[in-house]
Design a protein around this motif. Structure first.
Motif, short mmCIF file in Angstrom:
data_model
loop_
_atom_site.label_atom_id
_atom_site.label_comp_id
_atom_site.label_asym_id
_atom_site.label_seq_id
_atom_site.Cartn_x
_atom_site.Cartn_y
_atom_site.Cartn_z
N LEU A 62 40.89 39.45 95.62
CA LEU A 62 40.08 40.59 96.04
C LEU A 62 40.99 41.67 96.61
CD1 LEU A 62 37.23 41.76 96.51
CD2 LEU A 62 37.20 40.54 98.71
N LEU A 63 41.17 42.75 95.85
CA LEU A 63 42.06 43.83 96.29
C LEU A 63 41.38 44.76 97.28
CD1 LEU A 63 44.05 45.16 93.20
CD2 LEU A 63 44.89 43.80 95.11
N ASP A 64 40.10 45.02 97.07
CA ASP A 64 39.38 45.93 97.95
C ASP A 64 37.91 45.54 97.96
OD1 ASP A 64 39.25 48.20 99.68
OD2 ASP A 64 38.30 49.31 98.05
N GLY A 87 42.20 41.21 100.17
CA GLY A 87 43.53 40.63 100.35
C GLY A 87 43.56 39.13 100.22
N GLN A 88 42.45 38.51 99.85
CA GLN A 88 42.41 37.06 99.75
C GLN A 88 42.08 36.60 98.34
OE1 GLN A 88 40.34 34.74 102.65
NE2 GLN A 88 41.08 35.94 104.38
N LEU A 89 42.55 35.39 98.02
CA LEU A 89 42.22 34.75 96.76
C LEU A 89 40.83 34.15 96.83
CD1 LEU A 89 45.60 32.87 96.23
CD2 LEU A 89 44.75 34.70 94.76
N LEU A 90 40.17 34.05 95.69
CA LEU A 90 38.89 33.35 95.60
C LEU A 90 38.74 32.76 94.20
CD1 LEU A 90 35.96 35.86 95.13
CD2 LEU A 90 38.26 36.70 95.53
N GLY A 91 37.77 31.86 94.07
CA GLY A 91 37.61 31.18 92.79
C GLY A 91 38.76 30.24 92.50
N TYR A 128 56.47 30.72 91.96
CA TYR A 128 56.45 31.85 92.90
C TYR A 128 56.46 31.37 94.33
CZ TYR A 128 55.35 34.45 88.68
OH TYR A 128 55.42 34.98 87.42
N ASP A 129 57.55 31.69 95.02
CA ASP A 129 57.77 31.25 96.40
C ASP A 129 56.67 31.78 97.32
OD1 ASP A 129 59.02 30.17 98.62
OD2 ASP A 129 60.26 31.94 98.96
N GLY A 130 56.06 30.88 98.05
CA GLY A 130 55.04 31.28 99.01
C GLY A 130 53.62 31.24 98.47
N PHE A 131 53.46 31.24 97.15
CA PHE A 131 52.10 31.27 96.59
C PHE A 131 51.33 30.01 96.96
CE2 PHE A 131 48.94 30.38 93.33
CZ PHE A 131 48.24 31.57 93.28
N ALA A 132 51.94 28.85 96.72
CA ALA A 132 51.25 27.60 97.02
C ALA A 132 50.99 27.45 98.52
CB ALA A 132 52.06 26.41 96.51
N THR A 133 52.02 27.73 99.34
CA THR A 133 51.88 27.59 100.79
C THR A 133 50.74 28.42 101.33
OG1 THR A 133 54.26 27.27 100.95
CG2 THR A 133 53.10 27.77 102.98
N GLU A 134 50.69 29.69 100.94
CA GLU A 134 49.66 30.60 101.44
C GLU A 134 48.28 30.24 100.89
OE1 GLU A 134 49.91 32.67 103.82
OE2 GLU A 134 52.06 32.43 104.04
N VAL A 139 42.84 27.73 101.92
CA VAL A 139 41.88 26.63 101.74
C VAL A 139 41.62 25.94 103.07
CG1 VAL A 139 41.50 24.37 100.67
CG2 VAL A 139 42.46 26.25 99.32
N GLY A 140 42.69 25.66 103.82
CA GLY A 140 42.55 25.00 105.11
C GLY A 140 41.73 25.81 106.09
#
Length: 237
Positions: A62-64, A87-91, A128-134, A139-140
């Motif tokens: 979600l960009l905006d 600014g967050q992922l979804l789906g 991609y560094d950081g993608f999985a961690t973030e 999710v948490g």
């Protein structure tokens, strides 16, 4: 995609992703590759980005805008489970081991959304560094928020639940305005009743009482908290 989605947007600049946590550790050339594989769309308010139970063929950023995450109960009632800010992922069904979407995503405002085929998920996680961690932090956080609400439903009075819901919303999406902090997207009393597992009548009664006390203002799908300290006190046992 739904009929409410507008036409695909033009080519986007890498700077749109550089500050977002899943991509913030990447070089611009990596972000260019990511953007070149994405579809970008603008959605009207009230559009469904994906539906509960659908095969999860894409994941989204979600960009905006703002998105309501909606579940349907066994009795057919619609319940708002979460609100997701820009600014967050979804789906991200794959992140929780699912092949279908566990809920429906409905835009609370006009929104701009990127999406990628789900087949790219493993590549993003590994390359991609950081993608999985973030992603797993996200999710948490969402699981933690849902667990908090379950505890609230079991242990708190309705007044405390509604106060806590408003405090969460201003913490996540609030913007400073004259005389208070406003939830930065349209939210109805019905939305608030779904978030707190209570009735529309009860939410309306509480908000009306709090307005008379100068704690909140509520009008035309907008809620402003005028006295956050008083709301914190109402949220306590």
């Amino acid at each position: 995609m739904t009929e409410n989605a507008k036409k695909i947007l033009p080519r986007l600049d890498e700077s749109l992703l550089t500050h977002l946590p899943p991509f913030s550790k990447l070089e611009r050339r990596q972000i260019r590759v990511i953007l070149d594989q994405a579809s970008s769309r603008r959605y009207d308010e009230g559009a469904h980005i994906f539906e509960e139970g659908e095969t999860a063929e894409r994941f989204f950023m979600l960009l905006d805008g703002y998105v309501r995450v909606v579940r349907v109960t066994q009795t057919g009632e619609q319940v708002t489970a979460l609100h997701i800010p820009s600014g967050q992922l979804l789906g991200i069904a794959k992140a929780i081991g699912r092949e279908s979407y566990p809920a429906t995503a409905v835009t609370a405002t006009e929104s701009i959304v990127l999406s990628w085929p789900m087949r790219l998920w493993d590549t993003f996680v590994s390359d991609y560094d950081g993608f999985a961690t973030e992603t797993y932090k996200t999710v948490g956080h969402r699981v933690g928020e849902l667990n908090t609400r379950i505890v609230e439903l079991a242990t708190q009075q309705v007044e405390q639940r509604v106060a806590n819901a408003l405090l969460r919303l201003i913490n996540q999406t609030g913007r400073k305005v004259d005389d208070g902090i406003e939830i930065d997207f349209p939210i109805t009393r019905q939305d608030l009743s779904e978030l707190t597992a209570t009735t529309l009548h009860t939410v309306s009664r509480l908000l009306s009482a709090w307005e008379k006390q100068g704690i909140v203002e509520s009008k035309r799908k907008r809620i402003k908290v005028c006295d956050p300290h008083a709301l914190v006190e109402l949220s306590q046992p």
